[in-house]
Write a protein that holds these residues in place. Sequence first.
Motif, short mmCIF file in Angstrom:
data_model
loop_
_atom_site.label_atom_id
_atom_site.label_comp_id
_atom_site.label_asym_id
_atom_site.label_seq_id
_atom_site.Cartn_x
_atom_site.Cartn_y
_atom_site.Cartn_z
N ALA A 353 6.91 -3.24 0.12
CA ALA A 353 6.32 -4.20 -1.19
C ALA A 353 5.04 -4.87 -0.38
O ALA A 353 4.11 -4.42 -1.59
N ILE A 354 4.71 -5.21 0.55
CA ILE A 354 3.62 -6.06 1.01
C ILE A 354 2.11 -5.28 0.87
O ILE A 354 0.99 -5.54 0.77
N LYS A 355 2.61 -4.09 1.54
CA LYS A 355 1.69 -2.98 2.26
C LYS A 355 1.03 -1.93 1.32
O LYS A 355 0.03 -1.83 0.64
N VAL A 356 2.47 -1.98 -0.13
CA VAL A 356 1.88 -1.30 -1.25
C VAL A 356 1.02 -2.53 -2.95
O VAL A 356 -0.16 -2.13 -2.84
N PHE A 357 0.85 -3.63 -2.37
CA PHE A 357 0.17 -4.37 -2.62
C PHE A 357 -0.74 -4.37 -2.05
O PHE A 357 -2.09 -4.00 -2.81
N ALA A 358 -1.13 -4.73 -1.07
CA ALA A 358 -2.90 -4.55 0.25
C ALA A 358 -3.29 -3.35 -0.37
O ALA A 358 -4.10 -2.97 -0.88
N GLU A 368 -6.45 -10.13 -9.49
CA GLU A 368 -5.76 -10.20 -10.66
C GLU A 368 -4.88 -9.55 -11.51
O GLU A 368 -5.07 -8.11 -10.82
N SER A 369 -3.80 -10.37 -11.39
CA SER A 369 -2.41 -9.41 -11.77
C SER A 369 -3.28 -8.78 -13.06
O SER A 369 -2.79 -7.12 -12.69
N GLU A 370 -3.56 -9.25 -14.22
CA GLU A 370 -4.03 -7.87 -15.12
C GLU A 370 -4.56 -6.61 -14.56
O GLU A 370 -4.10 -5.64 -15.13
N GLN A 371 -5.61 -6.67 -13.60
CA GLN A 371 -6.22 -5.31 -13.80
C GLN A 371 -5.39 -4.82 -11.73
O GLN A 371 -5.91 -3.29 -12.04
N LEU A 372 -4.51 -5.62 -11.84
CA LEU A 372 -3.81 -5.04 -10.45
C LEU A 372 -2.26 -3.74 -11.12
O LEU A 372 -2.25 -2.84 -10.68
N VAL A 373 -2.44 -3.79 -12.59
CA VAL A 373 -1.32 -3.13 -12.53
C VAL A 373 -1.59 -1.73 -13.23
O VAL A 373 -0.53 -0.87 -12.90
N THR A 374 -2.89 -1.40 -13.16
CA THR A 374 -3.25 0.72 -13.15
C THR A 374 -3.30 1.20 -11.62
O THR A 374 -2.32 1.74 -11.84
N PRO A 375 -3.96 0.56 -11.33
CA PRO A 375 -3.67 0.69 -9.52
C PRO A 375 -2.19 0.13 -8.58
O PRO A 375 -2.14 1.48 -7.93
N LEU A 376 -1.60 -0.32 -8.92
CA LEU A 376 0.03 0.14 -8.71
C LEU A 376 0.39 1.21 -9.11
O LEU A 376 1.45 1.91 -8.84
N GLU A 377 0.43 1.28 -11.76
CA GLU A 377 1.20 2.36 -11.43
C GLU A 377 0.63 3.73 -10.69
O GLU A 377 1.55 4.37 -10.92
N GLU A 378 -0.56 3.96 -9.64
CA GLU A 378 -0.77 4.76 -9.84
C GLU A 378 -0.98 5.20 -8.20
O GLU A 378 -1.66 5.75 -7.26
N THR A 379 0.40 4.07 -8.04
CA THR A 379 0.72 4.16 -6.60
C THR A 379 0.82 5.97 -5.75
O THR A 379 1.23 6.16 -6.41
N SER A 380 0.59 6.17 -4.74
CA SER A 380 0.93 6.49 -3.67
C SER A 380 1.40 6.66 -1.86
O SER A 380 -0.33 7.27 -1.88
N GLY A 386 10.17 6.35 2.63
CA GLY A 386 9.95 7.22 1.49
C GLY A 386 8.21 7.32 1.04
O GLY A 386 7.83 6.09 1.34
N ASN A 387 8.55 8.25 0.41
CA ASN A 387 7.20 8.20 0.10
C ASN A 387 7.36 6.98 -1.76
O ASN A 387 7.37 7.87 -2.64
N ILE A 388 5.56 6.72 -1.38
CA ILE A 388 6.97 5.71 -2.94
C ILE A 388 5.14 5.67 -3.46
O ILE A 388 4.25 5.73 -3.98
N GLU A 389 6.14 5.99 -5.07
CA GLU A 389 5.24 5.90 -6.48
C GLU A 389 6.47 5.64 -7.21
O GLU A 389 7.46 5.13 -7.03
N PHE A 390 6.08 5.06 -9.07
CA PHE A 390 6.33 4.47 -10.02
C PHE A 390 6.23 5.06 -10.78
O PHE A 390 5.31 5.98 -11.54
#
Length: 446
Positions: A353-358, A368-380, A386-390
């Motif tokens: 989780a911490i590595k995904v946030f970084a 900024e949390s508001e601006q981080l929502v999209t990068p998190l949604e695009e996580t791979s 495993g290979n983490i995607e949301f």
Amino acid sequence: MDDDDHGRGNVGSPTDDDQRRGLDRRQMLKTTAGSAAGLSIAGCLETAGSIVGDDEVEPVTIGVLAPDPGSDSTGRSIVQGAQIAVNELNDDGGILGRDVEMVVGDTNSSPLEARRQYQRLVLEEGADVTVGISTTEALVPLMEDIAEQETIHLTAGSATTTASQNVADDYEKYKYHFRVGPVNGTNLAQAQIDFLTDKSDDLGWDSVAVLAEDYAWTDGLWAFYQSQFPETDIDVEMWERYPPATDDFSDIYTEIEESGADAAFISTAHTGTAALQDWRPEEREFEFGGIHVPMQLPSYYEATNGACEYAAGYASATATAQITSKTQGFAKKYQNENGGTSPVYTGYIAFDAIKVFADAAERGETLESEQLVTPLEETSFEGTTGNIEFHGQNDEHPHDVIYGEDKVHPVYFQWQENDAGEGEQTVIWPEQHAAEGDEYETPDWL
């Protein structure tokens, strides 16, 4: 369980409007010592800031929420797994050039205390993100606080689908919640069906008795089982959702034996040890497996004097499974830094989780949390589990980690005794994660 039992009442949070919205929290005092209600963690950074160029900037603060980390294995693994991630980030330049610090909130396994500690981490400690929460009972009421503070939270432990349903029902309000693991309750149930479908011939389980403790976390599992088992070739000889206070399984097990079921297929967390103690030592005439949270503890064989031998169980990861290129490296580092003990599932997930946030912060160039929502949604991101995607906003389970063979996929293991008389979590499914020659063993009394 009633909402009032989940602690939806007054939690003693600040009443000042600006504080409650979390405004200007970066100007608040940051400390890793915590408050009297918090937990001091050795190894956290003690500096108030770091120097980048000519400007003094505050470190990135990770708020970690864990139940009784001094005594509870899931809480301890959350903290220790998170600490390894923080240390690695600092060794590699931090996040966006800033040092990273960790502050811990001990939830005491209480929904009420979880809310108090969340408020402390966000409003007093200035957490840029929070990570953790291992139980449904704590996460469900906390969703309101996460929405109110508009601060990213990455769940590491609870499998309830209520959280993602909130995101689906009111995306703008609840979009700050993401589940890094485990896979949600529906996917947990699907993983059990997949395991049985793939392995029933090898196991010799043509029929099962489906058991589940009657807690809120099994609601989705139970409904899924009832809808999906009829689609399989496995006969269900008995359905039993037993009371939460059950500590004697003798009558239930006699009924299973009389039904002729090949195995008890159980979903248990709170009552798991009692369920095992009435099975293996008594040499009951059926086999045993399913979702068994206590059995994931690497020291469980010793703790139960071998009562878990031959039992099969699910885990997000184990120290013996090469789920990704990062799994065993993390497990070995965890063992080296924690006296040889191995992490339970929450340790792997908190680290991820911490590595995904970084990763999202670096890609989005923001904290900024508001601006981080999209990068998190695009996580791979390749994590230890495993290979983490949301799932996306319009999916059935928005912001939950995706379950799948090439995504996050749990393993099944069986407790087996080695030549030295020690218990080992031997991975038996999927095949690609099992060591050569490792197979399911039928209990020796059957």
